[in-house]
Design a protein around this motif. Structure first.
Motif, mmCIF file in Angstrom:
data_model
loop_
_atom_site.group_PDB
_atom_site.id
_atom_site.type_symbol
_atom_site.label_atom_id
_atom_site.label_comp_id
_atom_site.label_asym_id
_atom_site.label_seq_id
_atom_site.Cartn_x
_atom_site.Cartn_y
_atom_site.Cartn_z
ATOM 1 N N VAL A 324 -34.918 24.954 -76.636
ATOM 2 C CA VAL A 324 -34.473 25.842 -75.380
ATOM 3 C C VAL A 324 -35.839 25.996 -74.717
ATOM 4 C CG1 VAL A 324 -33.609 28.048 -74.623
ATOM 5 C CG2 VAL A 324 -32.183 26.751 -76.275
ATOM 6 N N ALA A 328 -36.607 24.613 -71.052
ATOM 7 C CA ALA A 328 -36.829 25.636 -70.033
ATOM 8 C C ALA A 328 -38.083 25.218 -69.388
ATOM 9 C CB ALA A 328 -36.576 27.112 -70.662
ATOM 10 N N VAL A 353 -34.270 32.631 -70.067
ATOM 11 C CA VAL A 353 -33.320 31.722 -70.777
ATOM 12 C C VAL A 353 -33.491 31.740 -72.340
ATOM 13 C CG1 VAL A 353 -33.121 29.356 -70.999
ATOM 14 C CG2 VAL A 353 -33.491 29.971 -68.877
ATOM 15 N N CYS A 354 -34.666 32.061 -72.698
ATOM 16 C CA CYS A 354 -34.835 32.095 -74.394
ATOM 17 C C CYS A 354 -34.287 33.542 -74.802
ATOM 18 C CB CYS A 354 -36.353 32.097 -74.631
ATOM 19 S SG CYS A 354 -37.048 30.695 -74.588
ATOM 20 N N HIS A 357 -30.432 32.840 -75.093
ATOM 21 C CA HIS A 357 -30.006 32.026 -76.232
ATOM 22 C C HIS A 357 -30.035 32.571 -77.570
ATOM 23 C CE1 HIS A 357 -29.270 28.115 -77.974
ATOM 24 N NE2 HIS A 357 -30.324 27.995 -79.041
ATOM 25 N N ASN A 361 -28.516 31.089 -81.029
ATOM 26 C CA ASN A 361 -29.642 30.087 -81.870
ATOM 27 C C ASN A 361 -28.925 29.637 -83.024
ATOM 28 O OD1 ASN A 361 -32.031 28.810 -82.541
ATOM 29 N ND2 ASN A 361 -32.548 30.809 -83.557
ATOM 30 N N ALA A 373 -28.676 21.991 -76.555
ATOM 31 C CA ALA A 373 -29.347 23.267 -76.166
ATOM 32 C C ALA A 373 -30.283 22.793 -75.189
ATOM 33 C CB ALA A 373 -30.209 23.628 -77.455
ATOM 34 N N ASP A 374 -30.851 21.571 -75.137
ATOM 35 C CA ASP A 374 -31.579 21.147 -74.019
ATOM 36 C C ASP A 374 -31.147 21.116 -72.770
ATOM 37 O OD1 ASP A 374 -34.383 19.096 -73.496
ATOM 38 O OD2 ASP A 374 -32.607 18.569 -72.322
ATOM 39 N N TRP A 376 -28.215 22.828 -71.865
ATOM 40 C CA TRP A 376 -28.103 24.187 -71.295
ATOM 41 C C TRP A 376 -29.226 24.950 -70.635
ATOM 42 C CZ3 TRP A 376 -30.048 28.726 -73.219
ATOM 43 C CH2 TRP A 376 -29.395 30.009 -72.820
ATOM 44 N N ALA A 377 -30.276 24.655 -71.175
ATOM 45 C CA ALA A 377 -31.574 25.413 -70.907
ATOM 46 C C ALA A 377 -31.949 25.142 -69.736
ATOM 47 C CB ALA A 377 -32.564 25.236 -71.941
ATOM 48 N N ARG A 378 -31.947 23.738 -69.301
ATOM 49 C CA ARG A 378 -32.104 23.002 -68.070
ATOM 50 C C ARG A 378 -31.329 23.669 -66.873
ATOM 51 N NH1 ARG A 378 -35.882 18.995 -68.706
ATOM 52 N NH2 ARG A 378 -35.922 18.221 -71.128
ATOM 53 N N GLU A 380 -29.763 26.666 -67.083
ATOM 54 C CA GLU A 380 -29.971 28.155 -66.854
ATOM 55 C C GLU A 380 -31.260 28.343 -66.229
ATOM 56 O OE1 GLU A 380 -28.108 30.869 -68.323
ATOM 57 O OE2 GLU A 380 -26.511 29.290 -68.044
#
Length: 398
Positions: A324, A328, A353-354, A357, A361, A373-374, A376-378, A380
């Motif tokens: 993440v 991010a 963002v972290c 998550h 986790n 997770a990759d 989702w983070a982008r 977010e």
């Protein structure tokens, strides 16, 4: 003669790797090349190094590449898209694959190369940061070598040669301090993209140059060092070294400290990753300590560089959290380079963002978990950037 495949051939790592191959044709031969979208440069590389297989990630430009090398005989196998890059990574008899693709895009090709039994010259730190829970077991399963090819981890690796097992006590990662090391913190709100890309010592790609300016590159390197060398985060420190002559240091159990020195030139760690355990003679400029002058050090300013604390906290959290963090950061830096957010917004986006998550986790993520997770983070970060308001920089992640 060592056969090499190069992923990211038109980027900074790629062109410097090919410079090494051109200087040592008796030592290295290119089997495969993969690049993003620079058709003209890739065509020139194909003409010079005559690889057996080539991939262009920008598949829509494949006809242009085919036309640019139409007169070559024999023709290389030409592939397009992400699938083509993966095929190049696993292709043929290449002994070593140099992973010079920027960001998490290098993860799947690296896994393909490992599964094909190829050693990895790792110039893509995101592969371990995002994918270590998957990549490290595969390295062990397939019995391949993972050789660091960036300057800091290469320095540590070089210093460790001959050190007995369990002899390592502490790692000291040196950082140039990036473009804003001499700027007062209260001026960072005025930073432009052009300012952030003026690295004082190194010639690198745009993304890593911004990472150096935020010092996120060093935070990411802390996580990578943890996975590469097995030390706890409490035993991995960062020190600002403006001259970039000492590329990192190790402290041994008896408090002895070893360092690797050289001019700031990425070719040296790349050459060592390709030639290890041998040392190859070069005619490059030799280090002159008198010319280098004073070597100075200072503690990093956590108020100026909040990304460091975020990275340490994420590393300690483990699981899917580093994936993440990496995604991010990539997305936030891309937005900054596109002038859609400001420089000080980068750590704010990453932290928010972290933080979101933490409750999701996954402690032992699969490859699918990491890729999810990759993604989702982008998304977010894009959402966070739309809502972002200027506020004091704080690090609440624990």
């Amino acid at each position: 003669m060592k056969e090499i495949t190069l992923l990211g051939s038109t980027g900074s790592i790629g062109t410097q790797t090919l410079d090494i191959v051109a200087q040592h044709p008796e030592q290295f031969q290119i089997v495969g090349l993969a690049a993003g979208n620079n058709v003209e440069m890739l065509a020139s590389q194909i003409r010079q190094f005559r690889p057996s297989i080539v991939a262009l990630c920008a598949e829509e430009k494949l006809p242009l590449l085919r036309e640019a090398i139409a007169d070559l005989d024999p023709q290389p196998i030409l592939l397009g898209g992400d699938a083509g890059v993966i095929e190049v990574a696993r292709y043929g008899n290449a002994k070593t694959v140099v992973t010079g693709i920027v960001g998490c895009a290098g993860l799947l090709p690296t896994i393909a190369a490992i599964e094909a039994g190829k050693d990895i010259a790792l110039a893509n730190k995101e592969t371990l940061i995002a994918g270590a829970p998957v990549v490290l077991p595969l390295i062990q399963k397939h019995g391949v070598k993972l050789l660091p090819a960036d300057s800091e981890h290469s320095a540590i690796f070089q210093c460790l040669q001959g050190v007995p097992k369990n002899g390592l006590r502490r790692i000291l990662l040196t950082a140039s301090g990036g473009a804003f090391r001499d700027w007062p913190t209260d001026k960072l709100g005025e930073v432009t993209v052009a300012d952030a890309l003026k690295h004082p010592n190194w010639s690198m790609g745009r993304k890593i140059t911004v990472d150096s300016a935020t010092l996120m590159n060093k935070g990411l390197e802390v996580i990578e060092a943890h996975f590469l060398f097995g030390l706890d985060y409490d035993n991995i420190d960062i020190v600002i070294h403006p001259q970039s002559i000492i590329h990192s240091l190790i402290e041994l159990q008896d408090t002895s400290v070893l360092a690797q020195l050289g001019w700031p030139d990425m070719r040296l760690p790349l050459l060592y990753a390709l030639s290890w355990p041998e040392r190859i003679y070069t005619d490059w400029e030799r280090l002159d300590l008198v010319k280098a002058g004073n070597l100075t050090f200072r503690e990093p300013d956590h108020q100026k560089y909040p990304c460091m604390k975020i990275a340490y906290a994420v590393g300690r959290a483990g699981g899917s959290m580093p994936a993440v963090l990496n995604a991010a950061n990539e997305q936030a830096v891309a937005l900054f380079l596109a002038e859609k957010i400001r420089f000080l917004d980068i750590p704010q986006c990453i932290e928010s963002v972290c933080d979101r998550h933490q409750n999701n986790n996954r402690p032992d993520p699969s490859l699918d978990d990491i890729l999810a997770a990759d993604r989702w983070a982008r998304q977010e970060v894009l959402t966070a950037a739309e809502k972002l308001e200027t506020r004091p920089q704080t690090v609440s992640l624990r």
